[in-house]
Design an enzyme around this catalytic site. Structure first.
Site, PDB file in Angstrom:
ATOM      1  N   ARG A  44     -10.789 -12.383   2.510  1.00 17.21           N
ATOM      2  CA  ARG A  44     -10.634 -13.478   1.544  1.00 17.21           C
ATOM      3  C   ARG A  44     -10.568 -14.794   2.316  1.00 17.21           C
ATOM      4  NH1 ARG A  44      -8.330 -12.464  -3.383  1.00 17.21           N
ATOM      5  NH2 ARG A  44      -9.308 -14.439  -3.894  1.00 17.21           N
ATOM      6  N   ASN A  56      -6.723 -24.244  -4.614  1.00 17.97           N
ATOM      7  CA  ASN A  56      -6.050 -23.254  -5.464  1.00 17.97           C
ATOM      8  C   ASN A  56      -7.092 -22.687  -6.426  1.00 17.97           C
ATOM      9  OD1 ASN A  56      -3.626 -21.858  -6.269  1.00 17.97           O
ATOM     10  ND2 ASN A  56      -3.591 -23.105  -8.124  1.00 17.97           N
ATOM     11  N   ASP A  85      -3.519 -21.913  -2.408  1.00 17.21           N
ATOM     12  CA  ASP A  85      -4.046 -20.953  -1.434  1.00 17.21           C
ATOM     13  C   ASP A  85      -4.134 -21.572  -0.049  1.00 17.21           C
ATOM     14  OD1 ASP A  85      -5.079 -19.983  -4.196  1.00 17.21           O
ATOM     15  OD2 ASP A  85      -5.178 -18.256  -2.840  1.00 17.21           O
ATOM     16  N   GLY A  93      -3.203 -13.096  -4.552  1.00 10.86           N
ATOM     17  CA  GLY A  93      -2.151 -14.110  -4.493  1.00 10.86           C
ATOM     18  C   GLY A  93      -1.865 -14.430  -3.038  1.00 10.86           C
ATOM     19  N   ALA A  94      -1.712 -15.735  -2.765  1.00 13.17           N
ATOM     20  CA  ALA A  94      -1.619 -16.208  -1.383  1.00 13.17           C
ATOM     21  C   ALA A  94      -0.602 -15.426  -0.547  1.00 13.17           C
ATOM     22  CB  ALA A  94      -1.277 -17.695  -1.393  1.00 13.17           C
ATOM     23  N   GLN A 100      -5.841 -13.866 -14.417  1.00 11.39           N
ATOM     24  CA  GLN A 100      -4.544 -13.569 -13.781  1.00 11.39           C
ATOM     25  C   GLN A 100      -3.379 -14.158 -14.566  1.00 11.39           C
ATOM     26  OE1 GLN A 100      -7.184 -14.904 -12.186  1.00 11.39           O
ATOM     27  NE2 GLN A 100      -7.430 -14.073 -10.125  1.00 11.39           N
TER      28      GLN A 100
END
Lengths: 361, 361
Positions: free
Chosen positions: B102, B252, B242, B65-66, B201
């Site tokens: 990431r 995203n 993101d 998650g961002a 998710q």
């Protein structure tokens, strides 16, 4: 073995482990079905001795896919006549039971109707008619493949949703048949296979078919379609259909609509491949099609193979959260570039569909 | 316990089993993370003692998650300073290693940059800065929730993709924060949760969060979104981001683009909720964003809970078929109705974004 007889008679194309197979066939009073719930991990044949057992096989998706359901339903109707040839109530009840197994599948109603009518004269006629439906299904698949192949350019990268291959029919299939014929003609093609949650018919069945046929492919999450289209990696999409309305609206596996909308946005041809028996002239448009809602269990659980070779059914989502599981959606005709049928390729328009249905073949 | 201290300082909202929690926090030199790979079946805390262990946690999606990645990356950078305060090469190498975990997450670069700069004066400053990033993340989430809540009508039926809840941040979240505030204000709402394959998710984390908060919801297969929109069952969509480019294009989770395209087709508002730290003015547009491709294992395998309470990892697709797994996609600004930020709601347009970034807060 009944299978061999069918092969000689019908010129079967598909092979599993070197042996020719159909998806559905009959041996005496027994309906034999490739168990599609066991695939891709196990290849086995389910044998149902009564129409009720065949109904169970349809309901539990041992057999699934528009054409295969139709053939199985036809055989189930023939089984009912064999079980109680003189009991009108039994036959009537059987007909209703078969029709209620999968309410979205047009081929099911079509096949049951034909065998029911043939059975009015004799049980043998019912049985012959059921066999005829299966044979036509094979022919239709082959023809869809030949017409559809004309639309596939050399080096095409295709996307397909769910499984509309030979497992979804008796042989060849609808959406995958043009791909098989293209391969047969030596074309260099690549297929992106939508996983097709919740039952993953793409990842489990279409991928299994394509690997058997040595056709280069990759499984993608259903979420990846629009991204690949945006990146210019998809040249065309071919899907099957569970029912086509008189105006060209198409009911097919849930998620088809999303692909069709994305395809239109990115200017990618979106084809629906289906035999004429999938068209329901009594159904004016998509809004009139009953959409089957299936159990939330299908969303919550996944069955798969452990590293130890054991099959486990596991919960893959939050325990206690409800799930909603519509099995089909309706793609409006305006999103469909063309419909590839066993009688040729047509625009998804009322007049074209009507003419096609009235064609003498 | 460090957790309590953080609670008192930061006014934590989210509860698990009656106890307040953050997604990421620090105790001495140890970074503590709610293990998001263990959820929803087990709630446990992963403790990493070195920056390398924290990198492993980011890479293996123990934290994802961002916002949570940003906070964890900031803490990882602070850990590197604590491990070798005087070794410039070590610090440089650590920075690169953290940044490479990431590549799509803007908050990661933002956090590493801030802590790296703060660390030039002292290790204590690096640590303070990392804590400050986490605190801001919580504040940002709360503010996004308050602004976003204004867009949610009474009896709204929302759809969300992936997990942009408090698990994706340090508390509150981005896309789910407006939903939490709406619930706090007593609004009667319902949330359709996209499963979000391949890592699910939505089904695993968002559903877990919503159930914890007693918000009515249903998990849906990713394929079902357009169908529900077509049926008039979705009033609005809120997703996270993101990275947001200078022109308003949004990177995203894979599948976001499909929902955005479908939403536009059916005239449904499509909102992106993200803190200002997600905006990357150096990135002119979506085409400039690197899309991470993850392992095909994520498509082939699913981990879940058996009826015996055992966790099994099982293969759910055809053995031997390749898979392709792009983790993100880019939604063009033209598909986004508005961006909900911690500084207010803006149109996804270059000038509006620039003004927002220049706001003195």
């Amino acid at each position: 073995m009944g299978l061999v007889m069918i092969n000689e008679k019908y010129q079967v194309r598909m092979k599993v482990n070197g042996e020719h197979y159909l998806t559905v066939w009959m041996e005496g009073q027994t309906v034999c079905l490739i168990d599609q719930n066991a695939l891709p991990f196990n290849f086995s044949v389910y044998r149902s001795k009564t129409y009720m057992e065949t109904c169970h096989a349809i309901r539990s998706m041992i057999v699934r896919g528009a054409g295969a359901i139709g053939a199985a339903a036809g055989y189930a109707m023939a089984q009912a006549f064999m079980e109680a040839p003189d009991d009108i109530d039994f036959i009537q009840k059987a007909r209703l039971t078969i029709e209620n197994t999968r309410p979205t599948a047009q081929n099911l109603f079509y096949a049951v109707q034909r065998v029911y009518e043939a059975g009015q004269t004799s049980t043998q006629n019912a049985l012959t008619e059921a066999g005829e439906i299966a044979r036509e299904n094979i022919d239709d698949g082959r023809k869809i493949g030949e017409y559809g192949n004309e639309l596939i350019p050399e080096k095409a990268r295709l996307e397909t949703h769910c499984n509309a291959g030979w497992l979804a029919f008796v042989d060849y299939g609808s959406a995958l048949s043009p791909i098989y014929i293209a391969k047969e003609k030596g074309k260099d093609i690549f297929v992106y296979v939508d996983e097709t949650r919740p039952r993953a018919q793409g990842a489990r069945l279409t991928a299994w078919e394509l690997k058997n046929e040595k056709i280069p492919h990759a499984i993608i999450p259903d979420n990846a379609g629009a991204h690949l289209m945006q990146q210019g990696k998809i040249d065309m999409i071919i899907v099957g259909a569970d029912r086509i309305a008189a105006n060209g609206d198409v009911a097919n596996k849930i998620g088809t609509l999303e692909k069709a909308i994305a395809a239109k946005t990115f200017g990618i041809p979106f084809y629906v491949a289906a035999p004429v028996s999938t068209i329901d002239l009594d159904c004016p448009d998509g809004a009139s099609i009953t959409i089957e809602e299936r159990s939330e269990e299908e969303v919550h659980y996944q069955t798969g193979l452990s590293d130890k070779g054991e099959i486990h059914k596991v919960m893959v989502s939050n325990p206690g959260s409800p799930a909603f599981n519509p099995a089909f959606d309706v793609t409006p005709a305006s999103y469909v570039s063309a419909i590839i049928t066993n009688r040729g390729i047509i625009k998804p328009e009322k007049e074209a569909i009507k003419s096609l249905m009235n064609m003498v073949t």
